[in-house]
Design an enzyme around this catalytic site. Sequence first.
Site, PDB file in Angstrom:
ATOM      1  N   SER A   1       0.759  -1.103   0.056  1.00 14.51           N
ATOM      2  CA  SER A   1      -0.022  -0.063   0.068  1.00 14.51           C
ATOM      3  C   SER A   1       0.792   1.288  -0.103  1.00 14.51           C
ATOM      4  O   SER A   1       2.049   1.204   0.585  1.00 14.51           O
ATOM      5  CB  SER A   1      -0.826  -0.035   1.233  1.00 14.51           C
ATOM      6  OG  SER A   1      -1.576   1.276   1.608  1.00 14.51           O
TER       7      SER A   1
ATOM      8  N   TYR B   1      -3.078  -0.551  10.056  1.00 18.42           N
ATOM      9  CA  TYR B   1      -3.223  -1.029   8.616  1.00 18.42           C
ATOM     10  C   TYR B   1      -1.704  -0.370   8.056  1.00 18.42           C
ATOM     11  O   TYR B   1      -1.001  -1.227   7.650  1.00 18.42           O
ATOM     12  CB  TYR B   1      -4.152  -0.485   8.040  1.00 18.42           C
ATOM     13  CG  TYR B   1      -4.075  -0.858   6.498  1.00 18.42           C
ATOM     14  CD1 TYR B   1      -4.538  -2.100   5.953  1.00 18.42           C
ATOM     15  CD2 TYR B   1      -3.825   0.115   5.563  1.00 18.42           C
ATOM     16  CE1 TYR B   1      -4.272  -2.479   4.627  1.00 18.42           C
ATOM     17  CE2 TYR B   1      -3.722  -0.173   4.082  1.00 18.42           C
ATOM     18  CZ  TYR B   1      -4.168  -1.161   3.677  1.00 18.42           C
ATOM     19  OH  TYR B   1      -3.941  -1.676   2.360  1.00 18.42           O
TER      20      TYR B   1
END
Length: 274
Positions: free
Chosen positions: A140, A153
């Site tokens: 990500s 996350y």
Amino acid sequence: MSRTRTLTGRVVAITGGAHGIGREIAATFTAAGARVAIGDIDLDAAREAAAELGVHASRLDVTDPDCQNAFLAEVTRELGPIDIYVANAGLMWVGSFTDEPATATRAQIEVNLLGVINGIKAVAPGMLARGRGHLITVASAGSILPTPGEASYAATKHGVLGYLKAVRAEMRGTGVHVTSIMPGVVDTALAAGTSSGAAKLLTPTEVARAVVRAAARPRFEVTVPAFIGPAVRVVNLLPRPIHDRICAALVPNQLQARKDQRRDYEAGFTGSQR
């Protein structure tokens, strides 16, 4: 500069392949002539996707090393030695770090970080023995950006990038390539109800194309959109107050953006509504 490699006949194993980005990665590799297997914890969805795409499907729980080994053994038995392994499975909880349930923290670490580690440890020895292979992780842009509302996350994705840096250094000169794909916000269930900030909302197909391009022409760090990587490197050279102002203006604040439609998705791995 690396040469473009043919993907025809290459055996590709993809985790989290039943939906979203993983499904599109499978479709794009198949269109490029690769032989593809998808693993997903939702076996029914994996089989449905496999029937539509013409690929092999298996149940896969990335948090279970034994299940990872069984998946890889099945793929090898059905399709042959694995040339490209794509670690794509992931979860994301959005909200203040002070409000995050322990179940959500644990689930993200087990799937996003330990799931990647489990898979790479299982598949890499065979690649090293053959002197070729490619480990690709869909991480990500949160691996390199400060992302309010996604603390755990982001921690898992920073961890993935750090792990891959060390693995890549250990395997230098072995013929096994390593790639970290770092997309911005993608239009999937994982990111539903969040903001893409200054960058556009990506489609799963755009990320899948980046994965397949990297497989054909290996690179280590790939951001999607491409400008994110160079922009972060420049901003990181600036004094901290200026750095922080730029990030606040460009990086989405998910605490402000979060929508209620995330409740059902997040209940799937926290066991509760909120």
